[in-house]
Design a protein around this motif. Structure first.
Motif, mmCIF file in Angstrom:
data_model
loop_
_atom_site.group_PDB
_atom_site.id
_atom_site.type_symbol
_atom_site.label_atom_id
_atom_site.label_comp_id
_atom_site.label_asym_id
_atom_site.label_seq_id
_atom_site.Cartn_x
_atom_site.Cartn_y
_atom_site.Cartn_z
ATOM 1 N N VAL A 123 1.190 -0.874 -0.085
ATOM 2 C CA VAL A 123 0.210 -0.075 0.179
ATOM 3 C C VAL A 123 0.549 1.007 0.161
ATOM 4 C CG1 VAL A 123 -2.093 1.830 1.271
ATOM 5 C CG2 VAL A 123 -1.849 -1.522 1.298
ATOM 6 N N GLY A 124 0.429 2.291 -1.146
ATOM 7 C CA GLY A 124 1.897 3.474 -1.105
ATOM 8 C C GLY A 124 0.455 4.998 -0.998
ATOM 9 N N LEU A 125 1.115 5.807 0.249
ATOM 10 C CA LEU A 125 0.574 6.686 0.722
ATOM 11 C C LEU A 125 0.899 7.815 0.181
ATOM 12 C CD1 LEU A 125 0.196 5.790 4.131
ATOM 13 C CD2 LEU A 125 -1.311 5.050 2.188
ATOM 14 N N TYR A 126 0.823 8.126 -0.390
ATOM 15 C CA TYR A 126 0.893 9.533 -1.674
ATOM 16 C C TYR A 126 0.546 10.918 -0.953
ATOM 17 C CZ TYR A 126 2.152 5.869 -4.456
ATOM 18 O OH TYR A 126 3.198 4.289 -5.267
ATOM 19 N N SER A 127 1.813 11.702 -1.469
ATOM 20 C CA SER A 127 1.129 13.278 -1.605
ATOM 21 C C SER A 127 0.343 13.534 -2.887
ATOM 22 C CB SER A 127 1.848 14.201 -1.898
ATOM 23 O OG SER A 127 2.689 13.998 -2.880
ATOM 24 N N GLU B 252 3.523 11.559 -5.138
ATOM 25 C CA GLU B 252 5.103 11.692 -4.595
ATOM 26 C C GLU B 252 4.868 10.366 -2.974
ATOM 27 O OE1 GLU B 252 9.234 12.089 -3.941
ATOM 28 O OE2 GLU B 252 8.246 11.978 -5.115
ATOM 29 N N LEU B 253 5.502 10.093 -3.588
ATOM 30 C CA LEU B 253 5.354 8.150 -2.260
ATOM 31 C C LEU B 253 5.958 8.779 -0.876
ATOM 32 C CD1 LEU B 253 4.221 5.441 -1.737
ATOM 33 C CD2 LEU B 253 6.819 4.306 -2.790
ATOM 34 N N LEU B 254 5.617 8.604 -0.193
ATOM 35 C CA LEU B 254 5.477 9.205 1.067
ATOM 36 C C LEU B 254 5.832 8.491 2.105
ATOM 37 C CD1 LEU B 254 3.527 12.924 1.435
ATOM 38 C CD2 LEU B 254 5.754 12.495 0.451
ATOM 39 N N ALA B 255 5.067 7.366 1.796
ATOM 40 C CA ALA B 255 4.989 6.330 2.525
ATOM 41 C C ALA B 255 4.273 4.289 1.941
ATOM 42 C CB ALA B 255 3.780 5.950 3.904
ATOM 43 N N VAL B 256 4.937 3.377 3.267
ATOM 44 C CA VAL B 256 4.726 2.114 2.374
ATOM 45 C C VAL B 256 4.547 1.317 3.179
ATOM 46 C CG1 VAL B 256 7.377 1.808 1.531
ATOM 47 C CG2 VAL B 256 5.291 1.067 0.302
ATOM 48 N N ALA B 257 3.503 0.690 3.477
ATOM 49 C CA ALA B 257 3.531 -0.710 3.938
ATOM 50 C C ALA B 257 3.077 -1.393 3.322
ATOM 51 C CB ALA B 257 2.017 -0.511 4.788
#
Lengths: 307, 397
Positions: free
Chosen positions: B362-366, B370-375
């Motif tokens: 799961v990618g968390l994006y701005s 831009e990829l800011l966090a990844v799980a």
């Protein structure tokens, strides 16, 4: 990074990426998570066996057994391929991106398999034509992009002969926005016709610059593929969507200094006007991603400087 | 239009605060013993770092020259300028006063005139003019020491060796852990104080832990808790009244002054460093050590008497939880290159077949992609139009 323990409950291992931490440290509000995507980097769909003798319950057995690596903190190393939402379930074909090297000689790669970016005038002069005066394919003029017509072109559409290119690509599948990523230390994206530099959206902590090019706003780069005929000049065999074309301008640092060449590069003999001569070379990739459809390709590029 | 992102709505984001506790056990053998042996002088152990200024010593969990060593706590001592022990001819007199004042101004603060206040027992306002200070490293205490979890156990048996060295140490020939007292913040969880500029603090109480020699009935024998110091939870500093040791020549002084305090050690050796003993008129004790020894030697004395330290630390986790909801119509296709063969979807035979995709991250994006966090999931999950998935991604700060 190790594999995640998949012997028990499903766990979720979450980390901030290096860029996330950089933005957090900046404290300017740029760290704001507003959307998410699902990725399937580890999945090899070739393991999906639609004809498994034991029945449909076994089709994806091997896919589901795929071990998953821990999360990388490098933003460029994660989420390379994403799941796509399309409000139709009856699609059998999906669009893809394909490097178009058949349009004419100006879009072909060099014989080395790379696009070569000549970073200064001396190198441009050396590599523009061979000893016979014939233009060399795949040479991009990095100091003066307006010189010569060589460019990189990527086409989008359904690359299948099962559907006629005369059919219109479903608007749901037409890519309207491309994301181009390249090492900002090495060069910049410029338009193919008048060498206008594209605006950088952001540069991450690894010096990777991202350009978001939208068809509506960046018609110098993104245009519709108008051809609907079977054509030897088209890389996409079926219905076509849009294309992106650009050139690469070398950075001032590469143009004026050998530091990066000596640090991250090698030396190769490249054949040009004077025959095979030694050049300093940096190998890199330019990544083009369809923002809506998620498909992406890496285009191999070498920045070269006559030694 | 096809899309690879899904926007998070306001009800998809939640903020929580969690207190995380870890048990921190520090055995006395790490503090003195493991890295000290007969050939090593006290204070020269490889996990004990001393400094040229001599104002404190640091205890490491491993020989400190190793890059894998962690500082776990420091020990220092000092007294107030108004202490009866203060004297210009004392060893390191100014530094002992400076240490006391520094710790007092940081932990107790100033009065209305701007003068540095003294350490006081909040229960009875008894001033603590001579103190040991044990600041624990942030690595151990994290955000704070959990109230009510602190235990500091010290040996109080003695030896003649200590007399010569004027420090509270044992030469290894005798078991100085034969008698032990346990110092705890038992009331911390319910009865802490908040009038310190350095955060909350609790009172440390001493009770008997191990008594080797039967003794007359008394406070310690009855296991009565006696206040002997303060524990600053957020600062991670233990302030220990020196009165837990006998004061020579002036018995029954100090915080533990109590005529019913038991003489539980039959030997009652003159230099025995132990809790105050009624009627003890010995001439060598904390008083002599405090005035005639360096801070380093005094720190060595306490350190070599540490039997065990344990507490729970607290980490305050502020979390943002992102509920990533993939509805039945979302994320049923993939842009994975292996998903297609010549643009045809590999997992389908006919257009009418149900699309299916599998995801592992799961990618968390701005907003600018831009990829800011990844799980990462521990195993692939199947996504098709017949199921919906809610992934709860928690980011801790």
């Amino acid at each position: 990074m190790g594999f995640l323990d998949n012997s028990g409950d499903i766990i979720l291992d979450a980390v901030l990426t290096d860029t996330g931490r950089m933005r957090l440290a900046r404290g300017d509000g740029s760290f704001k998570i507003v959307k998410f995507a699902l990725g399937d980097d580890e999945i090899n769909y070739e393991l999906y066996n639609k004809v498994h003798a034991s029945g449909s319950a076994y089709y994806d057995l091997e896919v589901l057994q795929t071990p998953v690596l821990e999360a990388f903190t490098d933003n460029a190393a994660s989420m390379k391929s994403k799941l796509v939402s399309i409000p139709r379930n009856n699609l059998l074909y999906l669009p893809m991106l394909k490097l178009n090297e058949v349009y004419d000689v100006s879009t072909k790669r060099h014989t080395t398999g790379y696009f070569l970016v000549a970073v200064n005038t001396t190198t441009e002069d050396e590599l523009e034509v061979d000893a016979s005066g014939v233009s060399i394919n795949g040479i991009l003029m990095g100091e003066s992009p307006g010189r010569g017509g060589n460019r990189i072109r990527v086409d989008q559409g359904l690359d299948t002969t099962a559907i006629s290119p005369g059919r219109t690509l479903d608007p749901l599948l037409v890519e309207t926005q491309y994301m181009v990523e390249m090492d900002n230390r090495l060069g910049h994206i410029v338009s193919k016709d008048d060498a206008i530099r594209a605006a950088i959206s952001f540069v991450d902590d690894d010096s990777i610059a991202t350009y978001n090019l939208v068809r509506r706003d960046n018609s110098d780069f993104v245009t519709e593929i108008s051809s609907t005929a079977f054509s030897a000049q088209q890389a996409i065999a079926g219905p076509r969507g849009t294309k992106i074309a650009f050139k690469v301008q070398s950075s001032l640092e590469l143009n004026t200094s050998d530091y990066l060449f000596d640090t991250i590069g090698t030396t190769e003999d490249i054949t040009g006007k004077s025959g095979a001569t030694s050049h300093k070379v940096i190998s890199s990739n330019i990544r083009v991603t369809g923002v809506n459809t998620g498909y992406r390709i890496d285009i191999p590029v070498k920045f070269v400087k006559k030694a | 239009m096809a899309t690879v992102y899904k926007n998070l709505l306001s009800n998809d984001v939640a903020n929580t605060r969690t207190l995380l506790h870890e048990a921190i056990p520090i055995t006395g053998s790490i503090v003195s013993g493991t890295y000290g042996y007969a050939a090593t002088a006290i204070g020269s152990e490889r996990n004990i770092k001393t400094y040229g200024h001599g104002m404190f010593e640091s205890v490491y969990d491993y020989p400190y020259l190793s890059s894998s060593a962690n500082q776990i706590f420091d020990i220092t001592t000092g007294y107030a300028a108004t202490s009866g022990l203060s004297g210009s001819s004392n060893t390191q007199n100014a530094k002992k006063i400076n240490i006391y004042n520094q710790m007092a101004q940081y932990l107790v603060g100033y009065d209305h005139t701007g003068s540095i206040k003294k350490f006081k027992m909040p229960d009875n306002n008894t001033e603590m003019l001579e103190c040991y200070f044990v600041p624990f490293s942030r690595l151990l205490t994290k955000d704070e020491i959990k109230k009510g979890s602190f235990t500091f156990e010290v040996g109080v048996s003695g030896s003649a060796e200590a007399a010569a060295k004027k420090i509270f140490i044992q030469d290894g020939l005798l078991n100085y852990f034969g008698d032990r007292i346990k110092i705890t913040d038992t009331s911390g969880s319910t009865g802490y104080h908040v009038d310190s500029p350095a955060g909350e603090y609790g009172v440390l109480y001493a009770t008997q832990s191990l008594v080797s020699v039967p003794a007359p009935a008394g406070l310690m024998r009855a296991n009565t808790a006696l206040p002997v110091g303060l524990l600053y939870y957020q600062a991670g500093v233990m302030v220990l009244s020196a009165s837990i040791f006998q004061r020579a020549g002036t018995p029954n002084t100090g915080l533990l002054n109590n005529t019913t305090f038991p003489d539980y050690s039959a030997a009652n050796t003159a230099d025995m460093p132990r809790v105050t003993i009624a009627g003890d008129t010995s001439t060598v004790g904390f008083e002599a050590a405090s005035t005639g020894s360096t801070i380093g030697n005094l720190a060595d004395g306490l350190r070599n008497r540490i039997y065990n330290i344990s507490f729970n630390n607290t980490t305050e986790l502020n979390s943002t939880i992102y509920f990533c909801r993939a509805s039945h119509s979302d994320f049923n296709y993939s842009s994975n290159p292996t998903y297609l063969t010549g643009s045809q979807i590999r997992v389908k035979t006919r257009a009418a077949d149900t699309p299916v995709a599998y995801f592992t991250s799961v990618g968390l994006y701005s907003a600018d992609n831009e990829l800011l966090a990844v799980a990462k999931l521990s195993e692939p999950l199947r996504k098709d139009p017949t199921n919906e998935v809610t992934l709860r991604v928690r980011l801790d700060y």
